[in-house]
Design an enzyme around this catalytic site. Structure first.
Site, short mmCIF file in Angstrom:
data_model
loop_
_atom_site.label_atom_id
_atom_site.label_comp_id
_atom_site.label_asym_id
_atom_site.label_seq_id
_atom_site.Cartn_x
_atom_site.Cartn_y
_atom_site.Cartn_z
N GLU A 141 -14.68 35.31 -1.24
CA GLU A 141 -13.35 35.30 -1.62
C GLU A 141 -12.64 35.66 -0.45
OE1 GLU A 141 -12.00 34.39 -4.44
OE2 GLU A 141 -13.64 34.17 -5.79
N HIS A 157 -13.36 30.67 -1.17
CA HIS A 157 -12.45 30.68 -2.16
C HIS A 157 -11.44 31.76 -1.72
CE1 HIS A 157 -13.86 28.32 -5.53
NE2 HIS A 157 -14.98 28.42 -4.94
N SER A 158 -10.35 32.00 -2.46
CA SER A 158 -9.68 33.33 -2.35
C SER A 158 -9.05 33.61 -3.87
CB SER A 158 -8.55 33.09 -1.20
OG SER A 158 -7.51 32.58 -1.94
N ARG A 173 -5.05 25.88 -5.08
CA ARG A 173 -3.80 26.60 -4.31
C ARG A 173 -4.52 27.49 -3.44
NH1 ARG A 173 -3.62 29.77 -10.17
NH2 ARG A 173 -5.40 30.72 -10.33
ZN ZN Z 1 -11.16 29.99 -6.24
#
Ligand code: ZN
Ligand code: NAG
Length: 406
Positions: free
Chosen positions: A368, A294-295, A171
């Site tokens: 992130e 990533h986030s 996601r």
């Molecule tokens: Zn992640």
């Protein structure tokens, strides 16, 4: 025990239809309360999990009832920050289709896995002396997984490597967008970035969890899917970032198949993580900098992540991360948080940054990417450009530091 019961409830309620889902922000005020959150993180779907600011968790209506009761029982502060996750997802989906219809590159809207692969294949055709695309494996559902190697075309073999991967969590759509922007800048804006390719080759794997990503694209009700898609009894998928073979199954991982942090039955149970392992091994001894995208939350974190222990060259890890921090601060005023992964977030074992580091990557960093939009998760499509540009500024600064010193 309570948590077990909740896990079961989730299994029965089962679906991730997102109808009535909310996002809660949880603000523990003591070590004890933080430990409660850490416990909960094995069962609930945390979008953001950190010790140094409030955490965020996605809950179904049923989970909301049980979780709010639990938090109240332990006196942990929380509030609802998004009452209707699905509404934002539907808006974003409409905007994304419009933007994709009129734009060329992967960073003007959120693109499909095959569009991403087509883009890098096209770069190889256009720039055959500087670009080499390799099919490195296939996902569980047989999607092609590819890397793109970018050089300055001087033909010198065995240079050191800067390795970037993206799309591990399905996601986190901004992650592959940033990965693509890195590729685009290094290849199509080569003259501006030559210095980054003088003594280093870059290898980018822009989409690791291709099945999960396509699942999140297939239907808005799947938009918040995180894991891979291999079936495990009644549930699907493993958290790829708990599936690597370094301190496998230590803290911050779940043994329950339906959980979002399910570590898998054994290390590298997922074809996608096994492919990344093999790719990393093929460059063993050459990787100076491993960067995984990533986030969300705007963090630059480094090993170890499995426990609150600093890596042997902590000063170098901090040095490179600080370069990224400073550059982004100067560019946009955004303040990333920088530090040891386990200390800043919560311990989480079996992640790719620890694995790459344990296999010899001198610098290993998880980026992130920042939160955005109304969901406070991925930025809405119209903001992608701003995010990828800002992120690139940070990545260039970190890469320059590595090129200079490591
Ligand atoms: Zn992640
Ligand atoms: C190329 O890189 C320079 C320096 O980072 C930047 O100002 C410019 O906008 C880039 N061009 C493109 C087409 O992305």
């Amino acid at each position: 025990m309570l948590i077990k019961v909740l896990g079961l409830l989730f299994l029965i309620s089962g679906s991730l239809a997102l109808e009535g889902y909310k996002i809660l922000e949880i603000s523990p005020n003591s070590e004890d309360e933080s430990n409660v959150v850490e416990q909960l993180s094995e069962t609930y779907d945390f979008l953001k999990l950190t010790r140094v600011e409030p955490s965020q968790v996605l809950v179904s209506p049923e989970e909301y009832q049980t979780l709010s009761g639990l938090l109240a029982k332990y006196n942990v502060n929380f509030k609802t920050i998004n009452e209707n996750v699905l509404a934002d997802i539907l808006t974003d989906a409409t905007d994304n289709s419009k933007l994709c219809a009129t734009s060329r590159l992967g960073t003007d809207c959120y693109r499909s896995h095959s569009e991403i692969n087509n883009y890098i294949d096209e770069l190889q055709r256009q720039y055959p002396n500087r670009v080499n695309v390799k099919k490195v494996g296939v996902s569980y559902e047989k999607r092609d997984l590819k890397t793109i190697t970018i050089t300055n075309g001087d033909g010198r073999a065995n240079k050191k490597i800067i390795f970037v991967d993206a799309g591990m969590h399905a996601r986190e759509w901004i992650s592959p967008s940033v990965g693509l922007y890195v590729i685009q800048q290094l290849v199509e804006n080569f003259s501006e970035n030559k210095n980054l390719l003088q003594n280093f080759d870059w290898v980018v794997m822009p989409m690791i969890n291709a099945d999960g990503y396509e699942y999140t694209r297939a239907d808005t009700k799947n938009r918040m899917w995180r894991k891979t898609r291999k079936p495990y009894n009644k549930c699907f998928g493993v958290d790829p970032n708990r599936n690597f073979d370094f301190k496998f199954g230590y803290a911050g991982t779940s043994a329950k198949e339906c959980d979002d942090t399910f570590k898998g039955p054994n290390p590298f149970s997922e074809p996608e993580t096994a492919v990344l392992r093999d790719v990393l091994k093929s460059y063993k001894g050459r990787i100076s900098f491993y960067l995984t995208l990533h986030s969300h939350g705007a963090y630059l974190i480094y090993p170890w992540g499995y426990d609150k222990i600093d890596g042997p060259n902590k000063n170098e890890l901090e040095d490179v991360s600080q370069a990224g921090y400073q550059a982004i601060l100067k560019h946009s005023g955004r303040k990333y948080k920088v530090g040891n992964a386990a200390k800043l977030m919560y311990p989480a074992a079996g992640a790719s940054d620890d694995y790459a580091y344990s296999e010899g990557a001198r610098i290993s960093i998880t980026m992130e990417l920042p939160s955005g939009g109304l969901r406070g998760f991925d930025p809405p499509p119209k903001d992608i450009k701003k995010y990828v540009e800002e992120s690139w500024v940070g990545i260039v600064a970190m890469a320059n530091k590595v090129v200079e010193k490591y």
